[in-house]
Design an enzyme around this catalytic site. Sequence first.
Site, PDB file in Angstrom:
ATOM      1  N   ARG A 153       0.845  -1.207   0.000  1.00 20.62           N
ATOM      2  CA  ARG A 153       0.000   0.000   0.000  1.00 20.62           C
ATOM      3  C   ARG A 153       0.878   1.254   0.000  1.00 20.62           C
ATOM      4  NH1 ARG A 153      -4.462  -2.491   4.117  1.00 20.62           N
ATOM      5  NH2 ARG A 153      -5.879  -3.176   2.485  1.00 20.62           N
ATOM      6  N   HIS A 177      -0.153  -4.803  12.218  1.00 19.34           N
ATOM      7  CA  HIS A 177      -0.857  -4.494  10.976  1.00 19.34           C
ATOM      8  C   HIS A 177      -1.679  -3.212  11.136  1.00 19.34           C
ATOM      9  CE1 HIS A 177      -2.821  -5.049   7.268  1.00 19.34           C
ATOM     10  NE2 HIS A 177      -3.892  -5.649   7.687  1.00 19.34           N
TER      11      HIS A 177
END
Length: 313
Positions: A153, A177
């Site tokens: 990302r 995460h």
Amino acid sequence: MSAKKITVVGAGHVGATCSQLLSQKELAREVVLVDIAEGIPQGKGLDQWESAPIEGFDARVYGANDYESCEGSEIFIVTAGIARKPGMSRDDLLKTNAGVIRSVTNEIKRVAPDSIIIMVTNPLDVMAQVALETSGFPRERVIGMAGVLDTARYRSFIALELDVSIEDIQALVLGGHGDTMVPLASYTSVSGIPLTQLLAQDRIDALVERTRKGGGEIVSYLKTGSAYYAPAAASVQMAEAIVKDKRRILPCAAWLQGEYGFHDLYLGVPCMLGENGLERIVEVELDEEERAALATSAEHVTSTVSALEALQS
Ligand code: APR
């Protein structure tokens, strides 16, 4: 190089996308899609197999509800569970998904005791711990997928910002995460050029922030589900590194035993992935700020583990 059999547990959005990518890349002779929902894995598996003549792959992909079909699988990509809904935190998913992961792991242990588990179900640092403890597998064979996705990302946003090829962007993201991930600015470069020479600090900060909230951004668009194309691509990249014994260094959630100063918890760190799963953890130098951010990330994982223990006591 390919595996004989790879199983994807959970034939939902992430799982079905994983099996499609695994088949198209011919990473295994057989790709099995398993789910508790009757008919869903069979239907999606058959549909994917019917794309084989067009895509030209020979991996036999099929679905099942039982684990007998997965016997002898070398790798299990575990995506079973419930997905995050808008407004729901990852931690809300905790208890339900822990129960799912326990039952799935017991089945994996029964039919494929030598396999490698790639954990995708969220909150994945904690779900990886549940799988490690339930299976009794060594840490080399239970690895969590998070860093590859977070890094992807981040890299995708840097490519858009600079309007350069994604091929040239290298980045490293550590920690838990999502919200508590720790992007390492000093290890981010574009064709070897440090990102700090190409972008002002406030722009880098904005990209980091967007990456942290990357999962939520997709949820807010989709409304009824969470991201799956990039999570599946990240999981399959890890499987590929293992199947092909590539010894790639990818950021993954690994069970730390003193590395980076932490013991007995899953945290995203640079891992070498090869035929044995986690071949080794690479320790990189961190500055004070990065070390503090990693500690915050570790605290978040530890508190989620404690929350799960409290829910179960
Ligand atoms: N065994 C097998 N499959 C199960 C089980 C179980 N015990 N419990 C649930 N499932 C299946 C569901 O039937 C469903 O098909 O898991 C699948 C989950 O699919 P989705 O709801 O589409 O969720 P998805 O978007 O694929 O996300 C799966 O990955 O990225 C993470 O946060 C995400 O934890 C979530 C997971």
